[in-house]
Design a protein around this motif. Structure first.
Motif, mmCIF file in Angstrom:
data_model
loop_
_atom_site.group_PDB
_atom_site.id
_atom_site.type_symbol
_atom_site.label_atom_id
_atom_site.label_comp_id
_atom_site.label_asym_id
_atom_site.label_seq_id
_atom_site.Cartn_x
_atom_site.Cartn_y
_atom_site.Cartn_z
ATOM 1 N N TRP A 86 29.935 38.151 41.488
ATOM 2 C CA TRP A 86 30.217 36.887 42.150
ATOM 3 C C TRP A 86 29.498 36.909 43.485
ATOM 4 O O TRP A 86 29.517 37.924 44.188
ATOM 5 N N THR A 87 28.859 35.802 43.851
ATOM 6 C CA THR A 87 28.110 35.764 45.109
ATOM 7 C C THR A 87 28.313 34.445 45.838
ATOM 8 O O THR A 87 28.639 33.430 45.235
ATOM 9 N N VAL A 88 28.094 34.497 47.138
ATOM 10 C CA VAL A 88 27.967 33.322 47.993
ATOM 11 C C VAL A 88 26.583 33.446 48.600
ATOM 12 O O VAL A 88 26.387 34.160 49.583
ATOM 13 N N ASP A 89 25.592 32.794 47.955
ATOM 14 C CA ASP A 89 24.195 32.853 48.385
ATOM 15 C C ASP A 89 23.820 34.257 48.851
ATOM 16 O O ASP A 89 24.051 35.210 48.141
ATOM 17 N N ASP A 90 23.287 34.385 50.048
ATOM 18 C CA ASP A 90 22.940 35.692 50.613
ATOM 19 C C ASP A 90 23.985 36.123 51.643
ATOM 20 O O ASP A 90 23.696 36.909 52.540
ATOM 21 N N ILE A 91 25.200 35.615 51.481
ATOM 22 C CA ILE A 91 26.254 35.860 52.458
ATOM 23 C C ILE A 91 27.215 36.954 52.013
ATOM 24 O O ILE A 91 27.586 37.829 52.793
ATOM 25 N N ALA A 92 27.634 36.913 50.745
ATOM 26 C CA ALA A 92 28.634 37.882 50.271
ATOM 27 C C ALA A 92 28.454 38.131 48.778
ATOM 28 O O ALA A 92 27.919 37.283 48.058
ATOM 29 N N GLU A 93 28.943 39.301 48.343
ATOM 30 C CA GLU A 93 28.805 39.686 46.941
ATOM 31 C C GLU A 93 29.977 40.584 46.543
ATOM 32 O O GLU A 93 30.425 41.411 47.325
ATOM 33 N N LEU A 94 30.431 40.396 45.302
ATOM 34 C CA LEU A 94 31.500 41.218 44.728
ATOM 35 C C LEU A 94 31.060 41.600 43.324
ATOM 36 O O LEU A 94 30.703 40.736 42.526
ATOM 37 N N LYS A 95 31.072 42.911 43.025
ATOM 38 C CA LYS A 95 30.689 43.406 41.701
ATOM 39 C C LYS A 95 31.884 44.110 41.069
ATOM 40 O O LYS A 95 32.561 44.901 41.725
ATOM 41 N N VAL A 96 32.098 43.821 39.774
ATOM 42 C CA VAL A 96 33.233 44.377 39.043
ATOM 43 C C VAL A 96 32.734 44.972 37.730
ATOM 44 O O VAL A 96 31.975 44.333 37.002
ATOM 45 N N GLU A 97 33.168 46.184 37.423
ATOM 46 C CA GLU A 97 32.843 46.842 36.161
ATOM 47 C C GLU A 97 33.553 46.109 35.023
ATOM 48 O O GLU A 97 34.778 45.969 35.040
ATOM 49 N N GLN A 98 32.787 45.628 34.046
ATOM 50 C CA GLN A 98 33.365 44.859 32.946
ATOM 51 C C GLN A 98 34.382 45.656 32.134
ATOM 52 O O GLN A 98 35.425 45.135 31.741
ATOM 53 N N ALA A 99 34.090 46.907 31.854
ATOM 54 C CA ALA A 99 34.939 47.704 30.963
ATOM 55 C C ALA A 99 36.312 48.006 31.567
ATOM 56 O O ALA A 99 37.311 48.039 30.850
ATOM 57 N N THR A 100 36.372 48.203 32.881
ATOM 58 C CA THR A 100 37.627 48.634 33.508
ATOM 59 C C THR A 100 38.239 47.604 34.453
ATOM 60 O O THR A 100 39.402 47.719 34.810
ATOM 61 N N GLY A 101 37.440 46.641 34.906
ATOM 62 C CA GLY A 101 37.910 45.680 35.896
ATOM 63 C C GLY A 101 37.906 46.236 37.309
ATOM 64 O O GLY A 101 38.393 45.603 38.242
ATOM 65 N N GLU A 102 37.324 47.437 37.494
ATOM 66 C CA GLU A 102 37.304 48.064 38.817
ATOM 67 C C GLU A 102 36.270 47.397 39.715
ATOM 68 O O GLU A 102 35.135 47.156 39.314
ATOM 69 N N ILE A 103 36.679 47.119 40.939
ATOM 70 C CA ILE A 103 35.752 46.596 41.941
ATOM 71 C C ILE A 103 34.820 47.738 42.331
ATOM 72 O O ILE A 103 35.267 48.784 42.792
ATOM 73 N N LEU A 104 33.529 47.524 42.134
ATOM 74 C CA LEU A 104 32.542 48.546 42.445
ATOM 75 C C LEU A 104 31.871 48.315 43.792
ATOM 76 O O LEU A 104 31.377 49.265 44.402
ATOM 77 N N TRP A 105 31.827 47.072 44.234
ATOM 78 C CA TRP A 105 31.044 46.736 45.419
ATOM 79 C C TRP A 105 31.576 45.465 46.034
ATOM 80 O O TRP A 105 31.790 44.470 45.343
ATOM 81 N N VAL A 106 31.788 45.481 47.329
ATOM 82 C CA VAL A 106 32.092 44.284 48.099
ATOM 83 C C VAL A 106 31.189 44.339 49.320
ATOM 84 O O VAL A 106 31.155 45.351 50.024
ATOM 85 N N TRP A 107 30.456 43.262 49.551
ATOM 86 C CA TRP A 107 29.531 43.233 50.679
ATOM 87 C C TRP A 107 29.546 41.849 51.301
ATOM 88 O O TRP A 107 29.605 40.832 50.591
ATOM 89 N N THR A 108 29.513 41.815 52.624
ATOM 90 C CA THR A 108 29.350 40.566 53.372
ATOM 91 C C THR A 108 28.323 40.816 54.468
ATOM 92 O O THR A 108 28.409 41.819 55.181
ATOM 93 N N HIS A 109 27.365 39.898 54.577
ATOM 94 C CA HIS A 109 26.345 40.009 55.618
ATOM 95 C C HIS A 109 27.027 40.079 56.979
ATOM 96 O O HIS A 109 28.010 39.379 57.234
ATOM 97 N N GLU A 110 26.503 40.919 57.851
ATOM 98 C CA GLU A 110 27.147 41.169 59.147
ATOM 99 C C GLU A 110 27.344 39.903 59.975
ATOM 100 O O GLU A 110 28.279 39.816 60.772
ATOM 101 N N ASP A 111 26.495 38.896 59.817
ATOM 102 C CA ASP A 111 26.640 37.650 60.576
ATOM 103 C C ASP A 111 27.765 36.764 60.050
ATOM 104 O O ASP A 111 28.103 35.758 60.675
#
Length: 91
Positions: free
Chosen positions: A4-29
């Motif tokens: 899931w993304t908000v343009d180049d502002i934020a991103e969330l990645k989830v492993e399909q098999a387990t539902g585990e959140i693998l990555w959460v990122w938000t641009h520092e600004d």
């Protein structure tokens, strides 16, 4: 992996098999503006609640703050339950 993304502002990645959140990122600004929380809520809805935070000992400090802030279930750790300080040996 689902993403899931908000343009180049934020991103969330989830492993399909387990539902585990693998990555959460938000641009520092754009931090502390609710973008990652909004992505978590959208992922939670899209996955019918089958989304999980990484086990406590596997998170970064930022990841731990995120999990605490948004709430939700956490996976249990089965990979390092047998480890303790006595089992570590230096060569």
């Amino acid at each position: 992996m689902d993403v899931w993304t908000v343009d180049d502002i934020a991103e969330l990645k989830v492993e399909q098999a387990t539902g585990e959140i693998l990555w959460v990122w938000t641009h520092e600004d754009h931090r502390e503006q609710g973008h990652a929380t909004a992505l978590y809520r959208q992922a939670h809805a899209d996955l019918n609640g089958q989304i999980y935070h990484a086990p406590d000992g596997h998170r970064t400090d930022d990841g731990d703050r995120f999990a605490t802030r948004v709430g939700g279930p956490t996976l249990t750790c089965g990979c390092c339950a047998d480890l303790d300080d006595d089992s570590y040996q230096e060569d």
